[in-house]
Design a protein around this motif. Structure first.
Motif, PDB file in Angstrom:
ATOM      1  N   ALA A  76     -30.487  12.607  11.325  1.00  0.00           N
ATOM      2  CA  ALA A  76     -31.069  13.352  12.438  1.00  0.00           C
ATOM      3  C   ALA A  76     -30.406  12.970  13.758  1.00  0.00           C
ATOM      4  O   ALA A  76     -30.109  13.832  14.596  1.00  0.00           O
ATOM      5  CB  ALA A  76     -32.573  13.085  12.509  1.00  0.00           C
ATOM      6  N   THR A  77     -30.141  11.674  13.925  1.00  0.00           N
ATOM      7  CA  THR A  77     -29.489  11.214  15.146  1.00  0.00           C
ATOM      8  C   THR A  77     -28.067  11.720  15.242  1.00  0.00           C
ATOM      9  O   THR A  77     -27.534  11.911  16.337  1.00  0.00           O
ATOM     10  CB  THR A  77     -29.499   9.674  15.196  1.00  0.00           C
ATOM     11  N   LEU A  78     -27.433  11.925  14.089  1.00  0.00           N
ATOM     12  CA  LEU A  78     -26.072  12.456  14.061  1.00  0.00           C
ATOM     13  C   LEU A  78     -25.967  13.730  14.884  1.00  0.00           C
ATOM     14  O   LEU A  78     -24.982  13.962  15.594  1.00  0.00           O
ATOM     15  CB  LEU A  78     -25.667  12.735  12.600  1.00  0.00           C
ATOM     16  N   ILE A  79     -26.987  14.560  14.813  1.00  0.00           N
ATOM     17  CA  ILE A  79     -26.991  15.828  15.542  1.00  0.00           C
ATOM     18  C   ILE A  79     -26.900  15.585  17.045  1.00  0.00           C
ATOM     19  O   ILE A  79     -26.099  16.218  17.749  1.00  0.00           O
ATOM     20  CB  ILE A  79     -28.262  16.627  15.212  1.00  0.00           C
ATOM     21  N   LEU A  80     -27.702  14.632  17.521  1.00  0.00           N
ATOM     22  CA  LEU A  80     -27.696  14.346  18.955  1.00  0.00           C
ATOM     23  C   LEU A  80     -26.480  13.534  19.366  1.00  0.00           C
ATOM     24  O   LEU A  80     -26.044  13.603  20.518  1.00  0.00           O
ATOM     25  CB  LEU A  80     -28.970  13.590  19.336  1.00  0.00           C
ATOM     26  N   ALA A  81     -25.910  12.769  18.436  1.00  0.00           N
ATOM     27  CA  ALA A  81     -24.748  11.946  18.756  1.00  0.00           C
ATOM     28  C   ALA A  81     -23.469  12.771  18.826  1.00  0.00           C
ATOM     29  O   ALA A  81     -22.601  12.529  19.668  1.00  0.00           O
ATOM     30  CB  ALA A  81     -24.598  10.830  17.711  1.00  0.00           C
ATOM     31  N   VAL A  82     -23.338  13.757  17.942  1.00  0.00           N
ATOM     32  CA  VAL A  82     -22.106  14.531  17.855  1.00  0.00           C
ATOM     33  C   VAL A  82     -22.081  15.684  18.848  1.00  0.00           C
ATOM     34  O   VAL A  82     -21.048  15.982  19.451  1.00  0.00           O
ATOM     35  CB  VAL A  82     -21.916  15.069  16.416  1.00  0.00           C
ATOM     36  N   SER A  83     -23.215  16.329  19.032  1.00  0.00           N
ATOM     37  CA  SER A  83     -23.221  17.545  19.855  1.00  0.00           C
ATOM     38  C   SER A  83     -22.761  17.344  21.293  1.00  0.00           C
ATOM     39  O   SER A  83     -22.134  18.251  21.855  1.00  0.00           O
ATOM     40  CB  SER A  83     -24.614  18.199  19.824  1.00  0.00           C
ATOM     41  N   PRO A  84     -23.022  16.173  21.961  1.00  0.00           N
ATOM     42  CA  PRO A  84     -22.485  16.019  23.313  1.00  0.00           C
ATOM     43  C   PRO A  84     -20.964  16.082  23.358  1.00  0.00           C
ATOM     44  O   PRO A  84     -20.385  16.480  24.366  1.00  0.00           O
ATOM     45  CB  PRO A  84     -22.986  14.635  23.747  1.00  0.00           C
ATOM     46  N   ALA A  85     -20.304  15.669  22.267  1.00  0.00           N
ATOM     47  CA  ALA A  85     -18.848  15.713  22.238  1.00  0.00           C
ATOM     48  C   ALA A  85     -18.339  17.079  21.789  1.00  0.00           C
ATOM     49  O   ALA A  85     -17.275  17.529  22.215  1.00  0.00           O
ATOM     50  CB  ALA A  85     -18.310  14.625  21.309  1.00  0.00           C
ATOM     51  N   VAL A  86     -19.085  17.747  20.907  1.00  0.00           N
ATOM     52  CA  VAL A  86     -18.697  19.091  20.473  1.00  0.00           C
ATOM     53  C   VAL A  86     -18.746  20.058  21.646  1.00  0.00           C
ATOM     54  O   VAL A  86     -17.877  20.935  21.794  1.00  0.00           O
ATOM     55  CB  VAL A  86     -19.623  19.588  19.343  1.00  0.00           C
ATOM     56  N   GLY A  87     -19.765  19.896  22.512  1.00  0.00           N
ATOM     57  CA  GLY A  87     -19.995  20.832  23.607  1.00  0.00           C
ATOM     58  C   GLY A  87     -18.783  21.069  24.493  1.00  0.00           C
ATOM     59  O   GLY A  87     -18.351  22.220  24.666  1.00  0.00           O
ATOM     60  N   PRO A  88     -18.182  20.018  25.082  1.00  0.00           N
ATOM     61  CA  PRO A  88     -17.038  20.248  25.954  1.00  0.00           C
ATOM     62  C   PRO A  88     -15.851  20.884  25.237  1.00  0.00           C
ATOM     63  O   PRO A  88     -15.167  21.743  25.803  1.00  0.00           O
ATOM     64  CB  PRO A  88     -16.687  18.833  26.447  1.00  0.00           C
ATOM     65  N   SER A  89     -15.591  20.470  23.985  1.00  0.00           N
ATOM     66  CA  SER A  89     -14.493  21.059  23.221  1.00  0.00           C
ATOM     67  C   SER A  89     -14.752  22.541  22.961  1.00  0.00           C
ATOM     68  O   SER A  89     -13.883  23.401  23.168  1.00  0.00           O
ATOM     69  CB  SER A  89     -14.314  20.330  21.884  1.00  0.00           C
ATOM     70  N   PHE A  90     -15.977  22.827  22.516  1.00  0.00           N
ATOM     71  CA  PHE A  90     -16.385  24.209  22.271  1.00  0.00           C
ATOM     72  C   PHE A  90     -16.345  25.028  23.552  1.00  0.00           C
ATOM     73  O   PHE A  90     -15.807  26.136  23.601  1.00  0.00           O
ATOM     74  CB  PHE A  90     -17.794  24.193  21.669  1.00  0.00           C
ATOM     75  N   GLY A  91     -16.909  24.452  24.636  1.00  0.00           N
ATOM     76  CA  GLY A  91     -16.937  25.154  25.908  1.00  0.00           C
ATOM     77  C   GLY A  91     -15.556  25.434  26.449  1.00  0.00           C
ATOM     78  O   GLY A  91     -15.268  26.541  26.939  1.00  0.00           O
ATOM     79  N   GLY A  92     -14.668  24.431  26.383  1.00  0.00           N
ATOM     80  CA  GLY A  92     -13.312  24.624  26.876  1.00  0.00           C
ATOM     81  C   GLY A  92     -12.567  25.699  26.110  1.00  0.00           C
ATOM     82  O   GLY A  92     -11.849  26.526  26.696  1.00  0.00           O
ATOM     83  N   PHE A  93     -12.734  25.729  24.790  1.00  0.00           N
ATOM     84  CA  PHE A  93     -12.065  26.733  23.960  1.00  0.00           C
ATOM     85  C   PHE A  93     -12.576  28.136  24.275  1.00  0.00           C
ATOM     86  O   PHE A  93     -11.793  29.073  24.465  1.00  0.00           O
ATOM     87  CB  PHE A  93     -12.307  26.401  22.486  1.00  0.00           C
ATOM     88  N   VAL A  94     -13.903  28.272  24.348  1.00  0.00           N
ATOM     89  CA  VAL A  94     -14.497  29.590  24.601  1.00  0.00           C
ATOM     90  C   VAL A  94     -14.121  30.118  25.984  1.00  0.00           C
ATOM     91  O   VAL A  94     -13.754  31.285  26.153  1.00  0.00           O
ATOM     92  CB  VAL A  94     -16.031  29.526  24.435  1.00  0.00           C
ATOM     93  N   ILE A  95     -14.217  29.253  27.009  1.00  0.00           N
ATOM     94  CA  ILE A  95     -13.885  29.674  28.366  1.00  0.00           C
ATOM     95  C   ILE A  95     -12.432  30.119  28.468  1.00  0.00           C
ATOM     96  O   ILE A  95     -12.098  31.107  29.125  1.00  0.00           O
ATOM     97  CB  ILE A  95     -14.147  28.524  29.364  1.00  0.00           C
ATOM     98  N   ASN A  96     -11.556  29.393  27.791  1.00  0.00           N
ATOM     99  CA  ASN A  96     -10.126  29.682  27.880  1.00  0.00           C
ATOM    100  C   ASN A  96      -9.791  31.076  27.360  1.00  0.00           C
ATOM    101  O   ASN A  96      -8.879  31.742  27.870  1.00  0.00           O
ATOM    102  CB  ASN A  96      -9.344  28.625  27.096  1.00  0.00           C
ATOM    103  N   TYR A  97     -10.536  31.545  26.358  1.00  0.00           N
ATOM    104  CA  TYR A  97     -10.193  32.819  25.724  1.00  0.00           C
ATOM    105  C   TYR A  97     -11.174  33.957  26.038  1.00  0.00           C
ATOM    106  O   TYR A  97     -10.768  35.118  26.107  1.00  0.00           O
ATOM    107  CB  TYR A  97     -10.103  32.638  24.202  1.00  0.00           C
ATOM    108  N   TRP A  98     -12.455  33.640  26.216  1.00  0.00           N
ATOM    109  CA  TRP A  98     -13.449  34.715  26.352  1.00  0.00           C
ATOM    110  C   TRP A  98     -14.350  34.617  27.585  1.00  0.00           C
ATOM    111  O   TRP A  98     -15.091  35.543  27.866  1.00  0.00           O
ATOM    112  CB  TRP A  98     -14.341  34.769  25.102  1.00  0.00           C
ATOM    113  N   GLY A  99     -14.364  33.505  28.280  1.00  0.00           N
ATOM    114  CA  GLY A  99     -15.235  33.360  29.437  1.00  0.00           C
ATOM    115  C   GLY A  99     -16.519  32.621  29.089  1.00  0.00           C
ATOM    116  O   GLY A  99     -16.911  32.520  27.923  1.00  0.00           O
ATOM    117  N   TRP A 100     -17.199  32.112  30.111  1.00  0.00           N
ATOM    118  CA  TRP A 100     -18.334  31.218  29.893  1.00  0.00           C
ATOM    119  C   TRP A 100     -19.538  31.904  29.252  1.00  0.00           C
ATOM    120  O   TRP A 100     -20.322  31.262  28.550  1.00  0.00           O
ATOM    121  CB  TRP A 100     -18.764  30.562  31.211  1.00  0.00           C
ATOM    122  N   ARG A 101     -19.705  33.211  29.426  1.00  0.00           N
ATOM    123  CA  ARG A 101     -20.873  33.893  28.849  1.00  0.00           C
ATOM    124  C   ARG A 101     -20.843  33.866  27.318  1.00  0.00           C
ATOM    125  O   ARG A 101     -21.899  33.881  26.670  1.00  0.00           O
ATOM    126  CB  ARG A 101     -20.945  35.338  29.342  1.00  0.00           C
TER     127      ARG A 101
END
Length: 468
Positions: free
Chosen positions: A143-168
């Motif tokens: 259960a903690t894995l979810i909270l431990a990993v997601s803070p690091a997934v977020g910036p990678s995911f956000g950077g990829f999405v913004i670069n190609y499709w925008g923040w929305r």
């Protein structure tokens, strides 16, 4: 169903998955939005201290709602709570995806905060209530894995999405995942303990809301007003005063919003401090690293987000492993090892802040995620084990609240330090951002040392867990 036999079956796994998906989505959006700050500042014409409320405001709502989770768990069925959380979260995500203004974007984040504030403790309550005691450490690690990993997934995911499709697209892409979570939860989540008709402790809830809000507003405004400003000092005073009033009044009530008596157990209280510090550092780094990369090093949002991805991948394997170690050899070695790794990472960041490279950012963050994986979930499980079983729900509410409150304060404090430097050198944004980041990283190092000291005290005074 009060005589429910604790066992790991398909429905239990699916219930954890359903609540976990929503918790994961909440933290991913929270940290993904950190990468969008430079973009949002340009699009909505707001400054750093304003845009950070996209994260801080969300975490503030979490911090206010989560303390009520102990009451909500007693008063309503687990499935109804989950469905309510899903509706709030979906509504906020849809609003954010379409938001034409910064105020509506912030409103959507607040709705998401209500949903995540219900869902986050629900995930841990399901584990505490239904998992066999012999597998508690392992499942808490999952259960903690979810909270431990997601803070690091977020910036990678956000950077990829913004670069190609925008923040929305960050919000739009998570909608199918949230719908799947809702469907799985409706099928799998079960109520083990029958709801009890008890009144809601509104005075305590309002006192906590005032206390937490005062703390967040104070830490968020220090950068522009200064530590000695009368308004800042009064907000800190209100925060302390209202919490003291809450503590004294709740201690005398039969059904408080949560039982403050959990703080009388020293090992639990010290564990909560460790959990809070680790979350403070995690969310602080989640803000500092992507923004430093973009504003100081001149990297694109995609690169800034990907800086945390290797650490995310490595950190994904640690919490379940740490949980198994706790079940087999106890909590001492995993927690101390984790806190030492966090100190090493914070120290390296602080001394290299003026000339840190992209590769150094990545490598050091791997060290941090290893430390977080060993420390955070294991500290939470170990702390909850020190409580009587009838207080486990209250303890879970406290741990989860402190995590979110510490994250909100962490984001606000590091933002304040960076904003203060930027205001001092308004014509030298890269240089000012570097100076503010350096000061923030020194603070994170000092806090990491305090976390290690608290853990050492815990294991010098540790007692056998109470089960009655």
């Amino acid at each position: 169903m009060e005589n429910y036999e604790r066992k790991i079956d398909f429905k239990l796994i699916m219930a954890i998955v359903a609540t976990g998906i929503m918790a994961f989505a909440g933290v991913v959006i929270e940290t993904a939005m950190n990468v969008t700050f430079p973009t949002l500042m340009k699009e909505f014409q707001v400054d750093t201290s304003t845009v950070q409320w996209i994260t801080t405001g969300y975490l503030l709502i979490l911090s206010i709602i989560i303390p009520a989770s102990s009451f909500l768990k007693k008063r309503f069925s687990t499935k109804s709570l989950f469905v309510t959380a899903a509706i709030f979260f979906l509504a906020g995500t849809i609003l954010d995806a379409c938001a034409p203004s910064f105020s509506l974007l912030l409103s959507g984040r607040i709705l998401q905060g209500f949903g995540a504030g219900i869902a986050l403790p629900l995930m841990f309550n399901i584990v505490l209530e239904q998992v066999p005691f012999s597998h508690m450490g392992t499942m808490m690690g999952v259960a903690t894995l979810i909270l431990a990993v997601s803070p690091a997934v977020g910036p990678s995911f956000g950077g990829f999405v913004i670069n190609y499709w925008g923040w929305r697209m960050i919000f739009i892409s998570l909608l199918p995942l949230l719908i799947i979570s809702l469907l799985i939860g409706i099928f799998s989540i079960r109520t083990i303990v029958k709801p009890v008709q008890i009144p809601f402790d509104w005075p305590s809830f309002i006192l906590l809301a005032i206390s937490f809000s005062s703390l967040i507003f104070a830490t968020s405004s220090v950068g522009t007003l200064g530590w000695h400003n009368p308004l800042i000092l009064s907000e800190f005073f209100i925060c302390i005063l209202t919490f003291i009033i809450f503590y004294k009044s709740a201690s005398r009530k039969k059904n408080p919003i949560f039982h403050p008596s959990v703080f009388r157990i020293k090992t639990f209280t010290l564990s909560v401090i460790v959990i809070g510090i680790v979350q403070f550092i995690c969310l602080g780094l989640g803000f500092l690293i992507p923004n430093y990369s973009q504003l100081v090093s001149g990297q694109k949002a995609l690169v800034a987000g990907l800086l945390l991805l290797p650490g995310c991948i490595v950190g994904a394997f640690i919490p379940p492993f740490s949980g198994r170690l706790l079940d087999r050899i106890g909590a001492k070695r995993p927690i101390l090892l984790g806190n030492i790794c966090i100190i090493v990472a914070a120290f390296l960041y602080s001394i290299l802040a003026q000339q840190i490279t992209t590769m150094q950012f990545t490598i050091i963050y791997i060290i941090f995620t290893i430390g977080q994986g060993f420390s955070s979930g294991t500290s939470m499980t170990n702390g909850l084990r020190q409580l009587p079983e009838n207080l486990s729900t209250d303890g879970n509410a406290v741990c989860t609240t402190i995590q979110q409150l510490a994250g909100a304060v962490g984001t606000a404090v590091v933002t304040t330090l960076v904003s203060a430097a930027q205001e001092q050198f308004p014509d030298q944004l890269p240089y000012a951002t570097m100076l503010g980041s350096r000061d923030a990283l020194f603070l994170l190092f000092a806090l990491a040392c305090i976390a290690l000291i608290c853990s050492m005290i815990i294991f010098r005074n540790i007692k056998k867990p109470q089960t009655t």
